[in-house]
Design a protein around this motif. Structure first.
Motif, PDB file in Angstrom:
ATOM      1  N   ALA A 183       0.829  -1.210   0.000  1.00  0.00           N
ATOM      2  CA  ALA A 183       0.000   0.000   0.000  1.00  0.00           C
ATOM      3  C   ALA A 183       0.862   1.259   0.000  1.00  0.00           C
ATOM      4  CB  ALA A 183      -0.922  -0.001   1.212  1.00  0.00           C
ATOM      5  N   ALA A 184       1.987   1.220   0.712  1.00  0.00           N
ATOM      6  CA  ALA A 184       2.875   2.387   0.748  1.00  0.00           C
ATOM      7  C   ALA A 184       3.436   2.686  -0.641  1.00  0.00           C
ATOM      8  CB  ALA A 184       4.010   2.143   1.739  1.00  0.00           C
ATOM      9  N   PHE A 185       3.864   1.640  -1.354  1.00  0.00           N
ATOM     10  CA  PHE A 185       4.384   1.845  -2.706  1.00  0.00           C
ATOM     11  C   PHE A 185       3.282   2.296  -3.660  1.00  0.00           C
ATOM     12  CE2 PHE A 185       8.004  -0.688  -1.235  1.00  0.00           C
ATOM     13  CZ  PHE A 185       9.052  -0.018  -1.847  1.00  0.00           C
ATOM     14  N   LEU A 186       2.089   1.733  -3.508  1.00  0.00           N
ATOM     15  CA  LEU A 186       0.977   2.130  -4.368  1.00  0.00           C
ATOM     16  C   LEU A 186       0.580   3.583  -4.107  1.00  0.00           C
ATOM     17  CD1 LEU A 186      -1.238  -1.087  -4.141  1.00  0.00           C
ATOM     18  CD2 LEU A 186      -0.006  -0.268  -6.153  1.00  0.00           C
ATOM     19  N   ALA A 187       0.541   3.968  -2.841  1.00  0.00           N
ATOM     20  CA  ALA A 187       0.205   5.350  -2.510  1.00  0.00           C
ATOM     21  C   ALA A 187       1.245   6.306  -3.079  1.00  0.00           C
ATOM     22  CB  ALA A 187       0.099   5.505  -0.990  1.00  0.00           C
ATOM     23  N   HIS A 188       2.505   5.933  -2.986  1.00  0.00           N
ATOM     24  CA  HIS A 188       3.576   6.782  -3.544  1.00  0.00           C
ATOM     25  C   HIS A 188       3.408   6.921  -5.053  1.00  0.00           C
ATOM     26  CE1 HIS A 188       7.656   7.601  -5.169  1.00  0.00           C
ATOM     27  NE2 HIS A 188       7.713   8.418  -4.125  1.00  0.00           N
ATOM     28  N   ALA A 189       3.056   5.818  -5.716  1.00  0.00           N
ATOM     29  CA  ALA A 189       2.859   5.861  -7.166  1.00  0.00           C
ATOM     30  C   ALA A 189       1.698   6.777  -7.533  1.00  0.00           C
ATOM     31  CB  ALA A 189       2.613   4.455  -7.709  1.00  0.00           C
ATOM     32  N   LEU A 190       0.629   6.742  -6.734  1.00  0.00           N
ATOM     33  CA  LEU A 190      -0.521   7.592  -7.028  1.00  0.00           C
ATOM     34  C   LEU A 190      -0.209   9.065  -6.807  1.00  0.00           C
ATOM     35  CD1 LEU A 190      -3.455   5.510  -5.490  1.00  0.00           C
ATOM     36  CD2 LEU A 190      -2.789   5.706  -7.887  1.00  0.00           C
ATOM     37  N   VAL A 191       0.689   9.344  -5.867  1.00  0.00           N
ATOM     38  CA  VAL A 191       1.070  10.732  -5.601  1.00  0.00           C
ATOM     39  C   VAL A 191       1.991  11.272  -6.695  1.00  0.00           C
ATOM     40  CG1 VAL A 191       2.373  12.229  -4.034  1.00  0.00           C
ATOM     41  CG2 VAL A 191       0.756  10.575  -3.112  1.00  0.00           C
ATOM     42  N   THR A 192       2.854  10.410  -7.211  1.00  0.00           N
ATOM     43  CA  THR A 192       3.889  10.872  -8.146  1.00  0.00           C
ATOM     44  C   THR A 192       3.542  10.645  -9.613  1.00  0.00           C
ATOM     45  OG1 THR A 192       5.035   8.734  -7.895  1.00  0.00           O
ATOM     46  CG2 THR A 192       5.725  10.552  -6.457  1.00  0.00           C
ATOM     47  N   HIS A 193       2.472   9.888  -9.898  1.00  0.00           N
ATOM     48  CA  HIS A 193       2.080   9.618 -11.281  1.00  0.00           C
ATOM     49  C   HIS A 193       0.599   9.947 -11.472  1.00  0.00           C
ATOM     50  CE1 HIS A 193       5.637   7.051 -10.711  1.00  0.00           C
ATOM     51  NE2 HIS A 193       5.829   7.149 -12.023  1.00  0.00           N
ATOM     52  N   PRO A 194       0.246  10.549 -12.592  1.00  0.00           N
ATOM     53  CA  PRO A 194      -1.173  10.844 -12.843  1.00  0.00           C
ATOM     54  C   PRO A 194      -1.959   9.561 -13.108  1.00  0.00           C
ATOM     55  CG  PRO A 194       0.127  11.354 -14.790  1.00  0.00           C
ATOM     56  CD  PRO A 194       1.114  11.010 -13.696  1.00  0.00           C
ATOM     57  N   VAL A 195      -3.225   9.579 -12.735  1.00  0.00           N
ATOM     58  CA  VAL A 195      -4.128   8.453 -12.984  1.00  0.00           C
ATOM     59  C   VAL A 195      -5.143   8.912 -14.022  1.00  0.00           C
ATOM     60  CG1 VAL A 195      -5.726   6.794 -11.977  1.00  0.00           C
ATOM     61  CG2 VAL A 195      -3.856   7.725 -10.599  1.00  0.00           C
ATOM     62  N   ARG A 196      -5.313   8.121 -15.061  1.00  0.00           N
ATOM     63  CA  ARG A 196      -6.243   8.484 -16.131  1.00  0.00           C
ATOM     64  C   ARG A 196      -7.202   7.332 -16.394  1.00  0.00           C
ATOM     65  NH1 ARG A 196      -2.913   8.767 -19.664  1.00  0.00           N
ATOM     66  NH2 ARG A 196      -3.414   7.088 -21.129  1.00  0.00           N
ATOM     67  N   ALA A 197      -8.488   7.650 -16.480  1.00  0.00           N
ATOM     68  CA  ALA A 197      -9.507   6.652 -16.794  1.00  0.00           C
ATOM     69  C   ALA A 197      -9.891   6.787 -18.262  1.00  0.00           C
ATOM     70  CB  ALA A 197     -10.728   6.842 -15.899  1.00  0.00           C
ATOM     71  N   GLU A 198     -10.001   5.642 -18.928  1.00  0.00           N
ATOM     72  CA  GLU A 198     -10.362   5.622 -20.342  1.00  0.00           C
ATOM     73  C   GLU A 198     -11.525   4.664 -20.564  1.00  0.00           C
ATOM     74  OE1 GLU A 198      -6.901   4.404 -22.444  1.00  0.00           O
ATOM     75  OE2 GLU A 198      -5.749   6.228 -21.998  1.00  0.00           O
ATOM     76  N   ILE A 199     -12.581   5.162 -21.217  1.00  0.00           N
ATOM     77  CA  ILE A 199     -13.725   4.306 -21.558  1.00  0.00           C
ATOM     78  C   ILE A 199     -13.386   3.535 -22.825  1.00  0.00           C
ATOM     79  CG2 ILE A 199     -16.146   4.262 -22.250  1.00  0.00           C
ATOM     80  CD1 ILE A 199     -16.556   6.793 -20.598  1.00  0.00           C
ATOM     81  N   ARG A 200     -13.439   2.216 -22.717  1.00  0.00           N
ATOM     82  CA  ARG A 200     -13.144   1.348 -23.852  1.00  0.00           C
ATOM     83  C   ARG A 200     -14.313   0.385 -24.037  1.00  0.00           C
ATOM     84  NH1 ARG A 200      -6.865  -0.219 -22.179  1.00  0.00           N
ATOM     85  NH2 ARG A 200      -6.048   1.942 -22.189  1.00  0.00           N
ATOM     86  N   GLY A 201     -15.274   0.817 -24.818  1.00  0.00           N
ATOM     87  CA  GLY A 201     -16.466  -0.010 -25.023  1.00  0.00           C
ATOM     88  C   GLY A 201     -17.256  -0.135 -23.746  1.00  0.00           C
ATOM     89  N   HIS A 202     -17.436  -1.382 -23.289  1.00  0.00           N
ATOM     90  CA  HIS A 202     -18.167  -1.635 -22.044  1.00  0.00           C
ATOM     91  C   HIS A 202     -17.220  -1.833 -20.870  1.00  0.00           C
ATOM     92  CE1 HIS A 202     -22.018  -1.830 -24.024  1.00  0.00           C
ATOM     93  NE2 HIS A 202     -21.535  -2.682 -24.909  1.00  0.00           N
TER      94      HIS A 202
END
Length: 215
Positions: free
Chosen positions: A104-123
C-alpha cells in the motif's frame, strides 16, 4: 468496475445496502472491519459511476477510485482478517498484513507521483497508472488480499478467498479482452458471502462482574 454508469449505480447501492446490514448485525468489535468491507466496495462502485458520467479523464473521481482500489484495499482486507481471527491464527496472518502495508505504501507513492487516467473502452473502464515494478506490486496486492483470506483458518473466509482469486482471474480476462467489466458482480457475490459469514458468527458472551462470577 461495471460496464456502465447505471450498472455501477445499481451495483453500488445494492452492495452498500448489504454492507449496512452486515455492520448492523456485527456483534464483535473485531468483525467490524470485514463487516464494513461491502460498504467500502459499494462506495467504490458509486465513485466509478461518477467516472463514467465525466467520460473518464483525470478528475477527482478517478483519483478516489484508484485510492480505494489500490492502497486502501491492500491494507483493509488483511487487517480485517487479522482483527477477526483468533490470536493463534493471527500470528500467521501478521506477515501478510505487513506485505499489505508495504504494498500500500508503494501504491500510494505511485498515485502521488504519477497521474491516474480513466479511459472508456467499449463496455469497460480502463485505469492507466504508471506503476513501477508493477508485477511485484500486483503480487504483493494478491498476497495481502486473497492470501489473508486463505490463511484465516475460517472455512467461510477461506472459501471467500478462493472465490475472490478465481473470480478476479475471470474478471481480469474479460476486462483484458475489453469485452465487459464484471468486477461489480464479483464484489456483490463477495458481499453476500460476508453477510452469510456474519450470520454464523457466535454472539460473544457477556463478561460478568467478579462478584457475580463467584456466586
Amino acid at each position: 468496475m461495471c460496464w456502465s454508469a447505471t450498472a455501477d449505480l445499481v451495483a453500488g447501492t445494492a452492495i452498500a445496502s448489504v454492507g449496512a446490514v452486515c455492520v448492523a448485525r456485527t456483534r464483535r468489535a473485531g468483525d467490524l472491519p470485514l463487516a464494513a468491507l461491502p460498504l467500502l466496495l459499494g462506495a467504490h462502485q458509486l465513485v466509478e459511476a461518477q467516472v463514467w458520467h465525466t467520460g473518464g479523464g483525470t478528475g477527482a473521481a478517478t483519483v478516489a477510485w484508484a485510492v480505494i482500489a489500490l492502497p486502501v484495499l491492500a491494507v483493509w482486507v488483511p487487517v480485517g482478517v487479522r482483527c477477526t481471527v483468533p490470536r493463534r491464527t493471527g500470528r500467521r496472518v501478521t506477515p501478510v498484513v505487513a506485505v499489505g502495508v508495504v504494498t500500500a505504501a508503494f501504491l500510494a507513492h505511485a498515485l502521488v507521483t504519477h497521474p491516474v487516467r480513466a479511459e472508456i473502452r467499449g463496455h469497460t473502464m480502463a485505469y492507466v497508472i504508471g506503476l513501477p515494478h508493477a508485477e511485484l506490486l500486483v503480487a504483493g496486492y494478491l498476497i495481502a488480499t486473497v492470501g489473508a483470506l486463505l490463511l484465516s483458518g475460517d472455512r467461510r473466509l477461506t472459501g471467500l478467498g478462493i472465490l475472490t482469486g478465481a473470480g478476479a482471474l475471470m474478471c481480469w480476462l474479460l476486462w483484458r479482452l475489453e469485452f465487459v467489466s464484471t468486477w461489480c458482480a464479483l464484489a456483490a457475490v463477495c458481499s453476500v458471502v460476508l453477510y452469510g459469514w456474519l450470520r454464523t458468527r457466535p454472539t460473544p458472551r457477556p463478561v460478568l462482574p467478579a462478584w457475580d462470577a463467584r456466586h
